[in-house]
Design an enzyme around this catalytic site. Structure first.
Site, mmCIF file in Angstrom:
data_model
loop_
_atom_site.group_PDB
_atom_site.id
_atom_site.type_symbol
_atom_site.label_atom_id
_atom_site.label_comp_id
_atom_site.label_asym_id
_atom_site.label_seq_id
_atom_site.Cartn_x
_atom_site.Cartn_y
_atom_site.Cartn_z
ATOM 1 N N ASP A 175 40.384 29.817 39.040
ATOM 2 C CA ASP A 175 39.929 31.197 39.175
ATOM 3 C C ASP A 175 39.827 31.880 37.815
ATOM 4 O OD1 ASP A 175 39.412 33.593 40.887
ATOM 5 O OD2 ASP A 175 41.231 34.325 39.907
ATOM 6 N N GLU A 191 35.589 28.862 37.948
ATOM 7 C CA GLU A 191 34.763 30.054 38.140
ATOM 8 C C GLU A 191 34.680 30.817 36.825
ATOM 9 O OE1 GLU A 191 34.858 34.571 39.629
ATOM 10 O OE2 GLU A 191 36.649 33.397 39.173
#
EC number: 3.2.1.1
Length: 495
Positions: free
Chosen positions: A235, A265
């Site tokens: 993340d 990400e």
């Protein structure tokens, strides 16, 4: 793994109540039947908002729904036993499991500490006020309910570089914490938005503290042993120094019993930034193709005015297909979320065909597109909006078509602004297909497939077109699609 196909099996508004892990255990057989062979689970550990936490307000990485913390033993998705049962069911169906790693920040500290901070200009984080403020901050994490089980590490202000709230004096903002590691300012090798985008939210973890990086490596070893996971989704990596994740990925790959699938990400629509990050981590992770997702959003809004021949221009899957995970939507781009960029339902079958049936990239399917979602939330204008995300008809067939027909050499026919096509030649073992789509009127493409495909009868696997198409002795035929639609043509005898 043949034609890897990832399912993000949650969304931001998935209902609380511990329902997801049991649901995944129940659906595992069905995932396998349609061709899903990899799933991305939401953060499986306790967030600051306990049983209501989506998981990105990371509190205790070692609490997988086992300890009475933040008002709940289970997480939003279920308890530890249910998590492990779901993973077991998925693995019995040959489905790889990716865990979500949220180590940019922590939230929900257990105790306050006396700390020293400096104010930071929120619009230019490189501008740090010289004044040092004596105050208190919620920066100490002791996890009293866990009582040292699995890890005795205590997080304190030396583990963090920034915070967004201080007390005595009470003030909100962005503050750089003064400690042994923050003298040079923020971490390097992060995104340069707002000058330096190291700080995102909560208590910002500082990877210059060696004890912190070793604890996060230790947690990775522990969670791999506990869950037998097959990889990770990382993340918010634009806020984390690239050198740390290069080091961390090298470590987990070294200790894992088999190679792990890792995707990060880095949400930027500038493909150059994505390529720079891939270079910084020496290609050790794939990235989600944020530029492509935005292209799908724009194309779905513009309709026939969008030039489909440019759909892949400036995308990661075009620039570096071996490091691209392609997607149509995720929990951040869905309506009313932080990176809202929804793709209109009419265009989603076209978008999914483009990521599922081409040879480039690893496609990611979004849970609500398979199963639907209904929720309401407050928009940026303060008004409450009901949202209906419908099931995308034929998505399960497109996923199945990926496993059955997306094989062999790819040839593109991107020669018209509204109607484009591509073919897959097939292999000795698996058949191929011809994919035709239009964002305007009914479309057609005359395609020469070669003598090996001479005198063959083709039909639309999706059933959007009812006629049969027969190639001539040279393997040439005209293939059709409806307006605003897609057709997947396959040899009739292999259906």
């Amino acid at each position: 793994m043949r034609n890897p196909t990832l399912l993000q099996c949650f969304h931001w508004y998935y209902p609380e109540g511990g329902k997801l892990w049991p649901e995944l255990a129940e659906r595992a057989d069905g995932f396998n039947d349609i061709g899903i062979n990899m799933v991305w689970l939401p953060p499986a550990y306790k967030g600051a908002s306990g049983g209501y936490s989506v998981g990105y307000d990371s509190y205790d990485l070692f609490d997988l729904g086992e300890f009475d913390q933040k008002g709940s033993i289970p997480t939003k998705y279920g308890d530890k036993a249910q998590l492990l049962a779901a993973i077991d069911a998925l693995k019995r169906n040959d489905i790889a499991v990716l865990l979500d790693v949220v180590v940019n920040h922590k939230m929900g500290a257990d105790e306050k500490e006396a700390i020293r901070v400096q104010r930071v200009n929120a619009d230019d984080r490189t501008q740090i006020d010289e004044e040092i403020i004596e105050c208190e901050g919620w920066t100490r994490y002791t996890f009293p309910a866990r009582a040292g089980q699995y890890s005795q590490f205590i997080w304190d202000f030396k583990c963090f570089s920034g915070i967004d709230h201080i007390e005595n004096p009470d003030e909100d903002g962005i503050f750089k914490i003064v400690n042994d590691y923050t003298g040079e300012g923020w971490n390097d090798q992060v995104d340069d938005e707002l000058g330096n985008f190291d700080y995102l939210m909560g208590e910002n973890i500082d990877f210059r503290n060696h004890a912190v990086t070793e604890e996060i490596k230790y947690w990775a070893r522990w969670v791999m042993e506990q869950t037998q996971c097959d990889g990770f989704r990382l993340d918010a990596v634009k806020h984390i120094p690239a050198w740390f994740y290069k080091e961390w990925i090298e470590h987990v790959q070294e200790v894992a019993p088999k190679p792990l699938f890792i995707v990060a990400e880095y949400w930027s629509h500038e493909v150059d930034k994505l390529q720079t990050y891939i270079d910084q981590v020496e290609g050790k992770t794939m990235l989600f193709d944020a530029p492509l997702q935005m292209k799908f959003h724009e194309a779905s809004r513009m309709g026939r005015d969008y030039d489909m021949t440019q759909i892949f221009t400036g995308t990661l899957v075009e620039a570096d297909p071996f490091h691209a995970v392609t997607l149509v939507a995720n929990h951040d781009t869905q309506p009313l979320q932080a990176l809202e960029a929804p793709v209109e339902p009419w265009f989603k079958p076209l978008a999914y065909a483009l990521i599922l049936l081409r040879e480039n990239g690893v496609p990611s399917v979004f849970y609500p597109d398979l199963y639907g979602a209904h929720y309401e939330d407050v928009g940026g204008d303060g008004q409450t909006y009901p949202i209906d995300m419908p099931i995308i008809e034929q998505l399960d067939e497109l996923i199945l078509a990926r496993q059955r027909f997306a094989h062999g050499v790819q040839t593109l026919f991107f020669d018209h602004p509204n109607c484009i096509a591509f073919s897959r030649s097939g292999t000795d073992e698996f058949p191929g297909c011809v994919v035709v789509m239009s964002n305007g009127d009914d479309g057609e493409k005359t395609i020469h497939l070669g003598e090996n495909y001479g005198n063959k009868t083709w039909r639309d696997f999706l059933g959007n077109r009812q006629e049969r198409v027969v190639t001539d002795e040279n393997g040439e035929a005209t293939f059709f699609c409806n307006g605003g639609s897609v057709s997947v043509w396959v040899i009739e005898e292999v259906i």
